[in-house]
Structures are given as structure tokens and as C-alpha cells.
Write a protein that holds these residues in place. Sequence first.
Motif, PDB file in Angstrom:
ATOM      1  N   MET A   7       0.834  -1.188   0.000  1.00  0.00           N
ATOM      2  CA  MET A   7       0.000   0.000   0.000  1.00  0.00           C
ATOM      3  C   MET A   7       0.880   1.254   0.000  1.00  0.00           C
ATOM      4  O   MET A   7       1.708   1.435   0.897  1.00  0.00           O
ATOM      5  CB  MET A   7      -0.920   0.005   1.217  1.00  0.00           C
ATOM      6  CG  MET A   7      -1.920  -1.127   1.222  1.00  0.00           C
ATOM      7  SD  MET A   7      -3.088  -0.993  -0.155  1.00  0.00           S
ATOM      8  CE  MET A   7      -4.027  -2.501   0.073  1.00  0.00           C
ATOM      9  N   VAL A   8       0.697   2.079  -0.998  1.00  0.00           N
ATOM     10  CA  VAL A   8       1.470   3.313  -1.124  1.00  0.00           C
ATOM     11  C   VAL A   8       0.568   4.474  -0.718  1.00  0.00           C
ATOM     12  O   VAL A   8      -0.488   4.681  -1.333  1.00  0.00           O
ATOM     13  CB  VAL A   8       1.960   3.509  -2.577  1.00  0.00           C
ATOM     14  CG1 VAL A   8       2.743   4.811  -2.696  1.00  0.00           C
ATOM     15  CG2 VAL A   8       2.800   2.315  -3.015  1.00  0.00           C
ATOM     16  N   PRO A   9       0.923   5.230   0.333  1.00  0.00           N
ATOM     17  CA  PRO A   9       0.073   6.347   0.762  1.00  0.00           C
ATOM     18  C   PRO A   9      -0.244   7.285  -0.395  1.00  0.00           C
ATOM     19  O   PRO A   9       0.590   7.560  -1.256  1.00  0.00           O
ATOM     20  CB  PRO A   9       0.929   7.042   1.835  1.00  0.00           C
ATOM     21  CG  PRO A   9       1.796   5.958   2.373  1.00  0.00           C
ATOM     22  CD  PRO A   9       2.120   5.083   1.180  1.00  0.00           C
ATOM     23  N   ALA A  10      -1.484   7.770  -0.428  1.00  0.00           N
ATOM     24  CA  ALA A  10      -1.935   8.637  -1.520  1.00  0.00           C
ATOM     25  C   ALA A  10      -2.921   9.675  -0.983  1.00  0.00           C
ATOM     26  O   ALA A  10      -3.594   9.437   0.030  1.00  0.00           O
ATOM     27  CB  ALA A  10      -2.601   7.812  -2.614  1.00  0.00           C
ATOM     28  N   SER A  36      -4.743   5.077   0.184  1.00  0.00           N
ATOM     29  CA  SER A  36      -3.531   4.464  -0.349  1.00  0.00           C
ATOM     30  C   SER A  36      -3.819   3.984  -1.762  1.00  0.00           C
ATOM     31  O   SER A  36      -4.970   3.997  -2.217  1.00  0.00           O
ATOM     32  CB  SER A  36      -3.084   3.278   0.513  1.00  0.00           C
ATOM     33  OG  SER A  36      -2.838   3.657   1.843  1.00  0.00           O
ATOM     34  N   LYS A  37      -2.745   3.544  -2.429  1.00  0.00           N
ATOM     35  CA  LYS A  37      -2.894   2.875  -3.721  1.00  0.00           C
ATOM     36  C   LYS A  37      -2.245   1.499  -3.616  1.00  0.00           C
ATOM     37  O   LYS A  37      -1.064   1.382  -3.274  1.00  0.00           O
ATOM     38  CB  LYS A  37      -2.250   3.680  -4.842  1.00  0.00           C
ATOM     39  CG  LYS A  37      -3.024   4.933  -5.227  1.00  0.00           C
ATOM     40  CD  LYS A  37      -2.433   5.597  -6.456  1.00  0.00           C
ATOM     41  CE  LYS A  37      -3.278   6.793  -6.902  1.00  0.00           C
ATOM     42  NZ  LYS A  37      -2.725   7.419  -8.124  1.00  0.00           N
ATOM     43  N   VAL A  41      -1.167   1.645  -7.646  1.00  0.00           N
ATOM     44  CA  VAL A  41      -2.058   1.780  -8.811  1.00  0.00           C
ATOM     45  C   VAL A  41      -3.507   2.045  -8.411  1.00  0.00           C
ATOM     46  O   VAL A  41      -4.087   3.074  -8.794  1.00  0.00           O
ATOM     47  CB  VAL A  41      -1.983   0.515  -9.692  1.00  0.00           C
ATOM     48  CG1 VAL A  41      -2.923   0.640 -10.887  1.00  0.00           C
ATOM     49  CG2 VAL A  41      -0.556   0.272 -10.164  1.00  0.00           C
ATOM     50  N   ASP A  42      -4.120   1.120  -7.676  1.00  0.00           N
ATOM     51  CA  ASP A  42      -5.555   1.181  -7.400  1.00  0.00           C
ATOM     52  C   ASP A  42      -5.836   1.802  -6.033  1.00  0.00           C
ATOM     53  O   ASP A  42      -5.273   1.373  -5.018  1.00  0.00           O
ATOM     54  CB  ASP A  42      -6.164  -0.225  -7.427  1.00  0.00           C
ATOM     55  CG  ASP A  42      -6.250  -0.785  -8.841  1.00  0.00           C
ATOM     56  OD1 ASP A  42      -6.278   0.008  -9.790  1.00  0.00           O
ATOM     57  OD2 ASP A  42      -6.302  -2.021  -8.980  1.00  0.00           O
ATOM     58  N   TYR A  43      -6.757   2.761  -6.012  1.00  0.00           N
ATOM     59  CA  TYR A  43      -7.115   3.438  -4.769  1.00  0.00           C
ATOM     60  C   TYR A  43      -7.788   2.482  -3.780  1.00  0.00           C
ATOM     61  O   TYR A  43      -8.639   1.667  -4.143  1.00  0.00           O
ATOM     62  CB  TYR A  43      -8.089   4.578  -5.049  1.00  0.00           C
ATOM     63  CG  TYR A  43      -7.432   5.878  -5.456  1.00  0.00           C
ATOM     64  CD1 TYR A  43      -6.711   6.640  -4.536  1.00  0.00           C
ATOM     65  CD2 TYR A  43      -7.555   6.355  -6.766  1.00  0.00           C
ATOM     66  CE1 TYR A  43      -6.123   7.834  -4.912  1.00  0.00           C
ATOM     67  CE2 TYR A  43      -6.966   7.552  -7.146  1.00  0.00           C
ATOM     68  CZ  TYR A  43      -6.245   8.294  -6.215  1.00  0.00           C
ATOM     69  OH  TYR A  43      -5.666   9.475  -6.586  1.00  0.00           O
ATOM     70  N   HIS A  83     -10.636  -1.232  -7.684  1.00  0.00           N
ATOM     71  CA  HIS A  83     -10.713  -2.608  -8.185  1.00  0.00           C
ATOM     72  C   HIS A  83     -12.131  -3.169  -8.143  1.00  0.00           C
ATOM     73  O   HIS A  83     -12.570  -3.851  -9.084  1.00  0.00           O
ATOM     74  CB  HIS A  83      -9.770  -3.479  -7.354  1.00  0.00           C
ATOM     75  CG  HIS A  83      -9.704  -4.904  -7.791  1.00  0.00           C
ATOM     76  ND1 HIS A  83      -9.283  -5.283  -9.053  1.00  0.00           N
ATOM     77  CD2 HIS A  83     -10.005  -6.061  -7.134  1.00  0.00           C
ATOM     78  CE1 HIS A  83      -9.330  -6.598  -9.157  1.00  0.00           C
ATOM     79  NE2 HIS A  83      -9.771  -7.095  -8.017  1.00  0.00           N
ATOM     80  N   GLU A  84     -12.865  -2.894  -7.063  1.00  0.00           N
ATOM     81  CA  GLU A  84     -14.217  -3.440  -6.902  1.00  0.00           C
ATOM     82  C   GLU A  84     -15.272  -2.351  -6.795  1.00  0.00           C
ATOM     83  O   GLU A  84     -16.411  -2.643  -6.442  1.00  0.00           O
ATOM     84  CB  GLU A  84     -14.258  -4.332  -5.653  1.00  0.00           C
ATOM     85  CG  GLU A  84     -13.354  -5.535  -5.756  1.00  0.00           C
ATOM     86  CD  GLU A  84     -13.177  -6.293  -4.451  1.00  0.00           C
ATOM     87  OE1 GLU A  84     -12.637  -7.409  -4.486  1.00  0.00           O
ATOM     88  OE2 GLU A  84     -13.555  -5.759  -3.382  1.00  0.00           O
TER      89      GLU A  84
END
Length: 292
Positions: A7-10, A36-37, A41-43, A83-84
Amino acid sequence: MAQMPAMVPAAAPADAHAIPLYGRDNPGALSSEVWSKAGGVDYTVRNVTFPTLTPVLPAKGKGNGAAVVVAPGGAFMLLAMDHEGWKVARALAAKGITAFMLKYRLTPTPKDEKEAAPFMGAMLGRELAHPMNGELLGKSDAPKDGAAAIAYVRQHAAQYGIDPRRIGMIGFSAGAMTARRVAIDAPAAARPDFLGYIYGPQDAETVPADAPPMFNAIALDDGLFPSKGFPIASAWMEAKRPVEIHAYQKGNHGFGLGMPGTTTTLVLDQFTAWLDMNGFLKPSHSARKDSQ
């Protein structure tokens, strides 16, 4: 949890069209959220206390009058918003279905990502033996928010050009569990007309005689909910309610709109074909009346 991408903080994405689910009485605050992403990539979002509903509309003149509330998963501690969530909502809108992305309230988790992952893993590990009767679902506000979302869409059907008798809900994993509770427990005004139950637990329970039709999809190699057969679909049948099962050979848990190289990539087409077969995409059809 260990298999999830890092998880990359966003920063929270701009969401100018998000509607506070309970209007002026909406609980919580946006400031509690941790965005995060996944894999950069995905939130994803955690610590949601301020539930919202975001309309994702078909192109002008392309709407068919059906609507679907989309409930992403994440073990009631996280929401897989891209993603969902938004990806699913946009795919539905491309098929003429008015979609509403639901950001529902979650169980609090540590703010720091390094602390959050083991915390969530430990919580999830305790729940998997009996997910439909566990603490995460039992103490969650998600079903309440899901029912409020259906009620909101039905109350504002004219505004969005929607048939109030063709409003459904599709959920993934924890979102599927949320949608199942709304479909079974909510009062009539807040109950969906149809249910998309995507890789939710297959455990049985008593199904009411007026339960909405259900589309049930799961991969047979699901690592989170190992195959028990399809007791919940059998319970739907025992209640004499319409149900369709798609059991994919491969896809594991969390395939979303489909894992490349597997037949799970057909899930949205199969879901909408099922909706069409049952009359939910036909403007003049009273699906609720005819399916009972």
C-alpha cells in the motif's frame, strides 16, 4: 493480507459528485480517512466514518432505467475503491445501467500502514471460520449504509431517470456480505430488487419468501472462502426465489471484473445477461412484481 500488493500512501481523489449518504445528518468526517494505492495503482481507503454515494451515469440517451449500487470489499476494514468500486461502476454505466458507488463505514484500523496490515490480518484470521456470524460484520454499519443507499436511489429515481422497481445491488467479498444482509434484512423500501453476490461466503441461512433474485459468482479455488458447495444458493431455491450460480474453475479471491487468463473475465457480461433474462434491463418491466 500478506498476498496483497504494498500500500502506497496517496492523497484522497477528487470526488465532486459524492453525496453524503444521510444528508445533513451524515455521521463522521472525511478527515478520518486513510487513502492508499494498492501496488501504487488502485485506490483503497480505510477508516471511513463519513459514508457517501457517488453516481456514475451512462452516456446521455443510453440509460436503460436500471440502477445498481456497487459495494466494494475489503474485510470491513478497507475498501477496494478502484478494483471493486469505480471500475465496476464505470463498466455498468457503459452498459446503460446507472451505477452508484457506495463508500460505507468501516472498522477502525491503525493509521500507519505498517501497523495496519498485521492488525487487519489478525482480525481477518479470527473471522474466517464463521464470516457471516463474525464480529466484523456483526458490529458493522455497512448493512445500514447499504440499505440507506438503496432507499436514497429509490427516492431519487425520477431525478436519475431510473425505474424504482429495477434498483439492485452488487457486492464483492465484504461488499457481497453487506449486499446479502440488505437483501434479506432491510425493509421493503430499502431492499434491492436484485442481488449480485460476488465471491461472498456460501454459508446457508434462512431466506425469506420475498428475497430478491440472486446472481452468485465465486471461483472454486477461492483462497479466502474455500469451497463448501453452494448452500446459500440452495437456500434461495428452497425459498422458491430465482438464483443463478457461476462457479469458475480458477480466479481465486478478489478477481473483481476478472483475472486475465480465466473465465472470471466474463462475470460482468454474465451478470448483465442474467439481468436481461430476468427483465431488469427492459424499461416497461416490473421485475419485482413478476419475479414473485
